[in-house]
Design an enzyme around this catalytic site. Structure first.
Site, PDB file in Angstrom:
ATOM      1  CG  HIS A 115      -1.935   1.155   1.471  1.00 30.63           C
ATOM      2  ND1 HIS A 115      -3.113   1.085   1.733  1.00 30.63           N
ATOM      3  CD2 HIS A 115      -1.832   2.206   1.382  1.00 30.63           C
ATOM      4  CE1 HIS A 115      -3.794   2.082   1.906  1.00 30.63           C
ATOM      5  NE2 HIS A 115      -2.842   3.048   1.324  1.00 30.63           N
TER       6      HIS A 115
ATOM      7  CG  HIS B 179       4.400   2.800   2.738  1.00 30.29           C
ATOM      8  ND1 HIS B 179       4.046   1.724   1.994  1.00 30.29           N
ATOM      9  CD2 HIS B 179       5.883   2.861   3.115  1.00 30.29           C
ATOM     10  CE1 HIS B 179       5.089   0.925   2.260  1.00 30.29           C
ATOM     11  NE2 HIS B 179       6.058   1.507   2.858  1.00 30.29           N
TER      12      HIS B 179
HETATM   13  P1  5GP Z   1       8.256  -0.630   3.179  1.00 33.00           P
HETATM   14  O1  5GP Z   1       9.317  -1.881   3.632  1.00 33.00           O
HETATM   15  O2  5GP Z   1       7.132  -1.253   2.629  1.00 33.00           O
HETATM   16  O3  5GP Z   1       8.890   0.556   2.462  1.00 33.00           O
HETATM   17  O4  5GP Z   1       7.932  -0.234   4.498  1.00 33.00           O
HETATM   18  C1  5GP Z   1       6.973  -0.703   5.362  1.00 33.00           C
HETATM   19  C2  5GP Z   1       7.131   0.046   6.872  1.00 33.00           C
HETATM   20  O5  5GP Z   1       5.910  -0.536   7.530  1.00 33.00           O
HETATM   21  C3  5GP Z   1       8.342  -0.604   7.527  1.00 33.00           C
HETATM   22  O6  5GP Z   1       9.205   0.297   7.870  1.00 33.00           O
HETATM   23  C4  5GP Z   1       7.666  -1.372   8.757  1.00 33.00           C
HETATM   24  O7  5GP Z   1       8.315  -1.088  10.127  1.00 33.00           O
HETATM   25  C5  5GP Z   1       6.373  -0.494   8.851  1.00 33.00           C
HETATM   26  N1  5GP Z   1       5.391  -1.523   9.574  1.00 33.00           N
HETATM   27  C6  5GP Z   1       4.857  -2.659   9.258  1.00 33.00           C
HETATM   28  N2  5GP Z   1       3.984  -3.067   9.975  1.00 33.00           N
HETATM   29  C7  5GP Z   1       3.636  -1.943  10.580  1.00 33.00           C
HETATM   30  C8  5GP Z   1       2.432  -1.824  11.595  1.00 33.00           C
HETATM   31  O8  5GP Z   1       1.653  -2.591  12.028  1.00 33.00           O
HETATM   32  N3  5GP Z   1       2.359  -0.560  12.090  1.00 33.00           N
HETATM   33  C9  5GP Z   1       3.344   0.429  11.939  1.00 33.00           C
HETATM   34  N4  5GP Z   1       3.015   1.688  12.327  1.00 33.00           N
HETATM   35  N5  5GP Z   1       4.322   0.437  11.044  1.00 33.00           N
HETATM   36  C10 5GP Z   1       4.405  -1.114  10.337  1.00 33.00           C
HETATM   37 ZN    ZN Z   2      -4.212  -0.856   1.428  1.00 36.34          ZN
END
Ligand code: 5GP
Ligand code: ZN
Length: 113
Positions: free
Chosen positions: A97, A99
């Protein structure tokens, strides 16, 4: 439903930093810097490619940009911060999703770019 859709819907709690009609900003559960905020559109887009091609993409992109600045202001890091978007598996995206990570509270010395 995906994890961030559940957080947006309030089914999973988050440590909210800022919210409006279009975005939710909350602290990352596993911060890598003293300030680590996630800026998440309330509408689901898988990644930045889908955000770019969606009819509402321009609207949400603008709101995301404003929310990044607002979250940085609330956290007191407006003078300097780093924004990261990981896109797709090769980009290191783990939550599908779109971000944006807003990182700060430290002086970045290492640069990738
Ligand atoms: P990506 O790796 O997709 O760029 O970043 C995902 C981010 O989401 C990671 O930095 C991870 O720590 C964070 N994250 C994963 N699950 C949760 C959650 O349940 N709550 C929060 N606040 N952050 C989350
Ligand atoms: Zn979503």
């Amino acid at each position: 439903m995906c994890l961030f859709c559940d957080i947006v819907a309030g089914k999973i709690p988050s440590d909210k930093v800022y919210e409006n009609e279009y975005v939710l900003c909350f602290n990352d559960i596993n911060p890598v810097t003293p300030v680590h905020v996630l800026v998440v559109p309330k509408k689901h887009f898988d990644n930045i490619n889908e955000l770019a091609s969606d009819p509402e993409g321009a609207l949400y992109s603008a709101e995301i940009t404003k929310a990044i600045a607002e979250a940085a202001k609330i956290k007191g890091i407006s003078e300097g911060f780093r924004t990261i978007n990981n896109c797709g598996e090769d980009g290191g995206q783990s939550v599908m999703h779109v971000h944006f990570h807003v990182l700060g509270g430290t002086k970045f010395t290492e640069k990738i770019v």
